[in-house]
Scaffold this motif. Structure first.
Motif, PDB file in Angstrom:
ATOM      1  N   THR A 181       1.786  -1.115   7.533  1.00  0.00           N
ATOM      2  CA  THR A 181       2.576   0.085   8.116  1.00  0.00           C
ATOM      3  C   THR A 181       3.925   0.088   7.822  1.00  0.00           C
ATOM      4  O   THR A 181       4.553   1.121   8.074  1.00  0.00           O
ATOM      5  N   ILE A 182       4.538  -0.971   7.738  1.00  0.00           N
ATOM      6  CA  ILE A 182       6.032  -0.977   7.755  1.00  0.00           C
ATOM      7  C   ILE A 182       6.454  -0.714   5.942  1.00  0.00           C
ATOM      8  O   ILE A 182       7.356  -0.120   5.693  1.00  0.00           O
ATOM      9  N   TYR A 183       5.839  -1.624   5.128  1.00  0.00           N
ATOM     10  CA  TYR A 183       6.126  -1.681   3.785  1.00  0.00           C
ATOM     11  C   TYR A 183       4.976  -0.955   3.063  1.00  0.00           C
ATOM     12  O   TYR A 183       5.414  -0.879   1.675  1.00  0.00           O
ATOM     13  N   ASP A 184       3.858  -0.392   3.485  1.00  0.00           N
ATOM     14  CA  ASP A 184       3.106   0.248   2.960  1.00  0.00           C
ATOM     15  C   ASP A 184       2.557  -0.325   1.459  1.00  0.00           C
ATOM     16  O   ASP A 184       2.475   0.322   0.430  1.00  0.00           O
ATOM     17  N   VAL A 185       2.196  -1.512   1.687  1.00  0.00           N
ATOM     18  CA  VAL A 185       1.733  -2.527   0.642  1.00  0.00           C
ATOM     19  C   VAL A 185       0.237  -3.199   1.013  1.00  0.00           C
ATOM     20  O   VAL A 185       0.169  -3.473   2.609  1.00  0.00           O
ATOM     21  N   PRO A 186      -0.628  -3.353   0.376  1.00  0.00           N
ATOM     22  CA  PRO A 186      -1.977  -3.875   0.769  1.00  0.00           C
ATOM     23  C   PRO A 186      -1.590  -5.464   0.995  1.00  0.00           C
ATOM     24  O   PRO A 186      -0.955  -6.232   0.429  1.00  0.00           O
ATOM     25  N   MET A 187      -2.460  -5.722   2.230  1.00  0.00           N
ATOM     26  CA  MET A 187      -2.386  -7.508   2.728  1.00  0.00           C
ATOM     27  C   MET A 187      -3.738  -7.769   2.864  1.00  0.00           C
ATOM     28  O   MET A 187      -4.260  -8.021   3.942  1.00  0.00           O
TER      29      MET A 187
END
Length: 243
Positions: free
Chosen positions: A179-185
């Motif tokens: 939700t901070i960097y908008d990248v999949p984890m």
């Protein structure tokens, strides 16, 4: 007489306007030339002919003839290594960053199947995931028994260090998106605030590091997902090089 003065005045006015117009055009032409020069695309980085301070060590690591002198073949091999692991600039220079990655790989390889030989990860907790920041290694053990690993990991960079200490996995989310960097984890297993084990689609030796999470390959992150559960212990110790 008055008529001649009026004609002379009109000629002066027209001359001034012409001068202003010419100056205006010149003013437009110069910035345009500068703009075009600035917008020209930069040439791709070329292979350096300079001998780096770690030339012999890099040559040895890459299986090249160890003479301490930069060659076209040395540069090509070094550039390929740099490109694979995201080391910039990718010019084939045997500098400290390139050698630092290679040296770390050597230390990880030396761990073999006894990553906890120094007995720094707790053996009285049952199943536990260990993270050694110094060697950028992680593994799962049950007591003294090695369950999985060791595997290379990519931990927090300077300013975003992965926090050390004994922790517990408190939340698992297989298809998490930051939700901070908008990248999949993918395969996220959170153990300390926003810090988690998860897969990352890049080299585990890509400098400088993550924003605090413990990055893994998809294969290793999936293996950790299947072997760890909520409530399992995680122990992080050491210090990542460069932090």
């Amino acid at each position: 007489m008055e008529h001649r003065r009026r004609q002379h005045s009109e000629r002066l006015t027209r001359a001034r306007r012409a001068g202003i117009a010419t100056a205006g055009i010149a003013g437009l032409v110069v910035p345009l030339a500068v703009s075009l020069a600035t917008a020209a695309p930069a040439q791709a980085a070329s292979c350096t002919t300079s001998t780096g301070p770690y030339q012999k060590k890099v040559e040895k690591f890459l299986g090249r003839p160890v003479d301490g002198k930069q060659s076209a073949a040395d540069c090509k091999a070094t550039r390929a290594f740099q490109a694979k692991h995201g080391i910039t600039p990718t010019i084939g220079y045997a500098g400290p960053v390139t050698w630092g990655v290679m040296d770390l790989m050597n230390k990880q390889k030396a761990a073999g199947k006894t990553p906890d030989k120094a007995k720094k990860c707790p053996t009285n907790k049952g199943r536990i995931a260990c993270v050694d920041l110094t060697r950028q290694l992680s593994w799962i053990q049950d007591g003294k028994k090695l369950v999985y690993g060791p595997v290379p990991v990519r931990t927090g960079r300077d300013g975003y260090e992965t926090r050390t200490g004994l922790k517990k996995i408190y939340w698992k989310h297989k298809n998490h998106v930051s939700t901070i960097y908008d990248v999949p984890m993918p395969y996220s297993q959170f153990f300390d605030g926003g810090q988690a084990f998860h897969s990352a689609n890049l080299s585990m030796w890509n400098p400088p590091g993550s924003h605090g999470c413990v990055n893994m390959t998809s294969k290793d992150a999936a293996a950790y997902w299947s072997r760890l559960k909520t409530g399992d212990d995680v122990y992080v110790y050491g210090r990542k090089p460069g932090t």
